[in-house]
Design a protein around this motif. Structure first.
Motif, PDB file in Angstrom:
ATOM      1  N   SER A  15       0.784   3.099 -17.771  1.00 62.02           N
ATOM      2  CA  SER A  15       0.386   3.447 -19.133  1.00 62.02           C
ATOM      3  C   SER A  15      -0.093   4.897 -19.214  1.00 62.02           C
ATOM      4  N   GLN A  16      -0.885   5.330 -18.214  1.00 63.42           N
ATOM      5  CA  GLN A  16      -1.342   6.714 -18.200  1.00 63.42           C
ATOM      6  C   GLN A  16      -0.170   7.690 -18.064  1.00 63.42           C
ATOM      7  N   LEU A  17       0.795   7.344 -17.200  1.00 62.72           N
ATOM      8  CA  LEU A  17       1.945   8.222 -16.996  1.00 62.72           C
ATOM      9  C   LEU A  17       2.778   8.339 -18.271  1.00 62.72           C
ATOM     10  N   TYR A  18       2.987   7.224 -18.953  1.00 60.67           N
ATOM     11  CA  TYR A  18       3.758   7.274 -20.195  1.00 60.67           C
ATOM     12  C   TYR A  18       3.030   8.091 -21.264  1.00 60.67           C
ATOM     13  N   LEU A  19       1.710   7.988 -21.294  1.00 63.63           N
ATOM     14  CA  LEU A  19       0.954   8.798 -22.244  1.00 63.63           C
ATOM     15  C   LEU A  19       1.168  10.282 -21.984  1.00 63.63           C
ATOM     16  N   ARG A  20       1.160  10.669 -20.704  1.00 60.72           N
ATOM     17  CA  ARG A  20       1.372  12.077 -20.370  1.00 60.72           C
ATOM     18  C   ARG A  20       2.773  12.533 -20.746  1.00 60.72           C
ATOM     19  N   LEU A  21       3.734  11.613 -20.725  1.00 59.35           N
ATOM     20  CA  LEU A  21       5.106  11.951 -21.087  1.00 59.35           C
ATOM     21  C   LEU A  21       5.327  11.897 -22.589  1.00 59.35           C
ATOM     22  N   GLU A  57       0.802  -1.215   0.000  1.00 62.99           N
ATOM     23  CA  GLU A  57       0.000   0.000   0.000  1.00 62.99           C
ATOM     24  C   GLU A  57       0.840   1.272   0.000  1.00 62.99           C
ATOM     25  N   ALA A  58       1.954   1.272   0.747  1.00 59.59           N
ATOM     26  CA  ALA A  58       2.770   2.486   0.835  1.00 59.59           C
ATOM     27  C   ALA A  58       3.419   2.806  -0.514  1.00 59.59           C
ATOM     28  N   TYR A  59       3.855   1.783  -1.238  1.00 63.13           N
ATOM     29  CA  TYR A  59       4.409   2.014  -2.576  1.00 63.13           C
ATOM     30  C   TYR A  59       3.352   2.642  -3.482  1.00 63.13           C
ATOM     31  N   TRP A  60       2.133   2.098  -3.425  1.00 67.75           N
ATOM     32  CA  TRP A  60       1.061   2.606  -4.288  1.00 67.75           C
ATOM     33  C   TRP A  60       0.718   4.051  -3.954  1.00 67.75           C
ATOM     34  N   LEU A  61       0.586   4.361  -2.657  1.00 72.38           N
ATOM     35  CA  LEU A  61       0.281   5.736  -2.267  1.00 72.38           C
ATOM     36  C   LEU A  61       1.412   6.673  -2.648  1.00 72.38           C
ATOM     37  N   LEU A  62       2.659   6.208  -2.518  1.00 72.91           N
ATOM     38  CA  LEU A  62       3.792   7.048  -2.909  1.00 72.91           C
ATOM     39  C   LEU A  62       3.743   7.352  -4.402  1.00 72.91           C
ATOM     40  N   ALA A  63       3.419   6.356  -5.212  1.00 72.58           N
ATOM     41  CA  ALA A  63       3.327   6.586  -6.656  1.00 72.58           C
ATOM     42  C   ALA A  63       2.223   7.591  -6.975  1.00 72.58           C
ATOM     43  N   GLN A 108       5.228   9.183 -24.455  1.00 68.22           N
ATOM     44  CA  GLN A 108       5.932   7.963 -24.819  1.00 68.22           C
ATOM     45  C   GLN A 108       4.901   6.883 -25.142  1.00 68.22           C
ATOM     46  N   ALA A 109       4.374   6.966 -26.360  1.00 67.57           N
ATOM     47  CA  ALA A 109       3.240   6.126 -26.747  1.00 67.57           C
ATOM     48  C   ALA A 109       3.591   4.640 -26.770  1.00 67.57           C
ATOM     49  N   GLU A 110       4.803   4.302 -27.216  1.00 67.97           N
ATOM     50  CA  GLU A 110       5.167   2.887 -27.311  1.00 67.97           C
ATOM     51  C   GLU A 110       5.205   2.237 -25.928  1.00 67.97           C
ATOM     52  N   GLN A 111       5.844   2.914 -24.973  1.00 70.98           N
ATOM     53  CA  GLN A 111       5.886   2.375 -23.608  1.00 70.98           C
ATOM     54  C   GLN A 111       4.488   2.319 -23.000  1.00 70.98           C
ATOM     55  N   ALA A 112       3.656   3.328 -23.293  1.00 67.24           N
ATOM     56  CA  ALA A 112       2.292   3.334 -22.766  1.00 67.24           C
ATOM     57  C   ALA A 112       1.513   2.138 -23.287  1.00 67.24           C
ATOM     58  N   GLU A 113       1.636   1.852 -24.569  1.00 66.14           N
ATOM     59  CA  GLU A 113       0.921   0.713 -25.138  1.00 66.14           C
ATOM     60  C   GLU A 113       1.423  -0.605 -24.556  1.00 66.14           C
ATOM     61  N   ARG A 114       2.722  -0.711 -24.314  1.00 61.55           N
ATOM     62  CA  ARG A 114       3.278  -1.926 -23.719  1.00 61.55           C
ATOM     63  C   ARG A 114       2.684  -2.162 -22.322  1.00 61.55           C
ATOM     64  N   GLN A 115       2.595  -1.102 -21.544  1.00 61.84           N
ATOM     65  CA  GLN A 115       2.039  -1.236 -20.195  1.00 61.84           C
ATOM     66  C   GLN A 115       0.544  -1.551 -20.239  1.00 61.84           C
ATOM     67  N   ARG A 116      -0.162  -0.949 -21.173  1.00 62.16           N
ATOM     68  CA  ARG A 116      -1.591  -1.239 -21.305  1.00 62.16           C
ATOM     69  C   ARG A 116      -1.824  -2.710 -21.652  1.00 62.16           C
ATOM     70  N   GLN A 117      -1.053  -3.211 -22.589  1.00 59.33           N
ATOM     71  CA  GLN A 117      -1.176  -4.620 -22.957  1.00 59.33           C
ATOM     72  C   GLN A 117      -0.808  -5.529 -21.789  1.00 59.33           C
ATOM     73  N   HIS A 118       0.187  -5.122 -21.002  1.00 60.64           N
ATOM     74  CA  HIS A 118       0.565  -5.903 -19.831  1.00 60.64           C
ATOM     75  C   HIS A 118      -0.585  -5.986 -18.837  1.00 60.64           C
ATOM     76  N   SER A 119      -1.265  -4.867 -18.610  1.00 67.09           N
ATOM     77  CA  SER A 119      -2.402  -4.864 -17.693  1.00 67.09           C
ATOM     78  C   SER A 119      -3.492  -5.817 -18.190  1.00 67.09           C
ATOM     79  N   ALA A 143       9.439   9.957 -11.416  1.00 72.98           N
ATOM     80  CA  ALA A 143       9.640   9.382 -10.083  1.00 72.98           C
ATOM     81  C   ALA A 143       8.534   8.393  -9.754  1.00 72.98           C
ATOM     82  N   ALA A 144       7.299   8.710 -10.152  1.00 71.81           N
ATOM     83  CA  ALA A 144       6.186   7.776  -9.917  1.00 71.81           C
ATOM     84  C   ALA A 144       6.414   6.468 -10.661  1.00 71.81           C
ATOM     85  N   LEU A 145       6.928   6.546 -11.889  1.00 77.54           N
ATOM     86  CA  LEU A 145       7.198   5.327 -12.661  1.00 77.54           C
ATOM     87  C   LEU A 145       8.288   4.484 -12.002  1.00 77.54           C
TER      88      LEU A 145
END
Length: 453
Positions: free
Chosen positions: A398-404, A358-364, A406-417, A375-377
């Protein structure tokens, strides 16, 4: 708001549980079980501990029990879905029928950002024809200080973190270090104090023949199951025949547990008029502490409130000593917008229990709110190593990469989810998902893939 005049008088070791029962009965807020630490934090902010023998009206404690996470144009996906799927078709039907009226209620409006966003959204949709329409806009909240803030219409720069300067300039004027809603717009919304957990819903104008849209987002997660079911029943009963009650998508599981079905709208969950299944009758009184969903996760950090100021913690309050204490302190600090202090408390909690999640998640989430996506990533990478089965981690990444950008990394994370979710039961609650089901998170991931890059 209705509260009794009975003072709070904590008594011996079970005073905190007795106080939680009173809060549940009068305010509908859930401070049982794992939320007892949050209650202790609120007592400290109000200069009380469970060992105190002093008295305090419950209304005085209320500002420390509720939080104010809101900002203008929050959740752009939801506003886009509202405009395209709900408001535009409704306005067109009304225009063709010659009925130029619209009735909207922002329940649990906090400091008013959602209600004003609704008004300005309608102004954008209707343009010069706005004055030809009869608009009924009601905005309510349990906290009188929030309502006073909304009526004043003054906001700091942090409230516009999702808004463009051009949008802000159309509806606000400079006022000191912040911005104030210009007077013609402030007069279009009726703000009022109202407790969703009580049976008195007279705040809704009886002359209004049903609301076309009721927004009640990010509040059910703080209520007891009894109060959740009652509030949903009361709100849905006040919908027009083609009206929609909109919750946050994360609250879909809570609505379904209370017998209310709906559909996803962006990052919202829409319930139509009389769409609920047969619901069990609520118990006559609160009998047992409210159960918590498995793997509860802390809500997103809250924005700092301009007024009223937060009272300092009493000098006699004991310092944090356990993982739960540090986590509770971190959440309270994040609620007040003290993001740096919240991050430090998360780090203290992680040192005490380096394998707890939980603490890791809240920190992110805290780093995300502080506009530190890199830093959140980095924190999410650690969390993914500790618990690779967490579908929420790649979804947020995926949302964080989209804001940055970085579409390729965002899509990779979305597919992972989506891969993590594959094969899981549709109704299973997602770990760290605030009551969200597997089916709902999968739908959000699919929608994330359709976002422009």
């Amino acid at each position: 708001m209705h509260t009794t005049d009975r003072p709070i008088v904590p008594e011996h070791h079970d005073a905190s549980m007795a106080l939680a029962q009173r809060i549940a009965a009068e305010l509908g807020l859930d401070f049982f079980d794992s939320r007892q630490a949050r209650l202790r934090s609120a007592l400290q902010q109000a200069r009380l501990t469970t060992a105190d023998t002093g008295t305090l009206p419950l209304a005085t404690l209320l500002p420390h029990l509720v939080v104010g996470e809101t900002y203008f144009q929050r959740d752009p996906e939801t506003w886009q879905a509202l405009q395209q799927d709900i408001l535009q078709p409704l306005l067109q039907r009304r225009s063709l029928a010659g009925e130029r009226s619209l009735r909207i209620w922002s329940a649990a409006c906090c400091t008013g950002e959602e209600a004003y966003t609704l008004l300005f959204c309608l102004a954008d949709l209707l343009g010069p024809a706005l004055d030809d329409w009869q608009l009924t806009l009601l905005a309510t909240d349990i906290n009188p200080a929030f309502i006073a803030h909304a009526q004043a219409g003054w906001y700091g720069d942090y409230a516009f973190r999702q808004s463009t300067p051009a949008w802000r300039g159309r509806y606000f004027s400079r006022a000191g270090k912040g911005w104030r809603v210009t007077p013609p717009w402030r007069s279009r919304i009726r703000f009022a104090v109202h407790n969703l957990a009580l049976h008195d819903y007279s705040v809704a104008d009886p002359a209004v023949q049903g609301y076309d849209l009721i927004l009640c987002r990010n509040v059910l997660m703080y209520l007891t199951p009894l109060a959740t079911g009652m509030a949903l029943q009361q709100l849905q009963a006040r919908l027009a025949p083609e009206g929609i009650l909109l919750l946050a998508a994360a609250e879909a599981g809570l609505a379904q547990a209370a017998g209310f079905g709906g559909r996803l709208l962006g990052l919202g969950y829409g319930i139509a008029h009389e769409s609920a299944a047969v619901r069990p009758a609520p118990p006559p009184a609160l009998a047992t502490p409210a159960p918590q969903p498995p793997h509860p996760s802390p809500p997103r950090p809250r924005k700092p409130q301009v007024e009223p100021p937060v009272l300092p913690v009493a000098a006699s309050a004991p310092p944090p000593a356990t993982y739960e204490d540090y986590l509770s302190q971190a959440q309270a600090q994040a609620d007040r917008g003290e993001l740096g202090a919240a991050g430090a408390s998360c780090q203290q909690a992680m040192q005490l229990a380096p394998l707890r999640l939980e603490a890791y998640w809240l920190l992110a989430l805290t780093l995300d709110a502080a506009s530190r996506p890199e830093a959140a990533l980095a924190v999410l990478d650690k969390l993914a190593y500790l618990a690779p089965e967490l579908a929420m981690v790649p979804y947020l990444a995926s949302q964080l990469y989209l804001r940055l950008g970085q579409a390729e990394q965002a899509e990779r994370q979305r597919q992972h989810s989506l891969q993590v979710l594959a094969g899981q039961d549709e109704q299973t609650l997602v770990m760290l998902g605030d009551g969200m089901s597997v089916a709902q998170l999968r739908q959000l991931c699919l929608g994330l893939g359709a976002q422009p890059t």
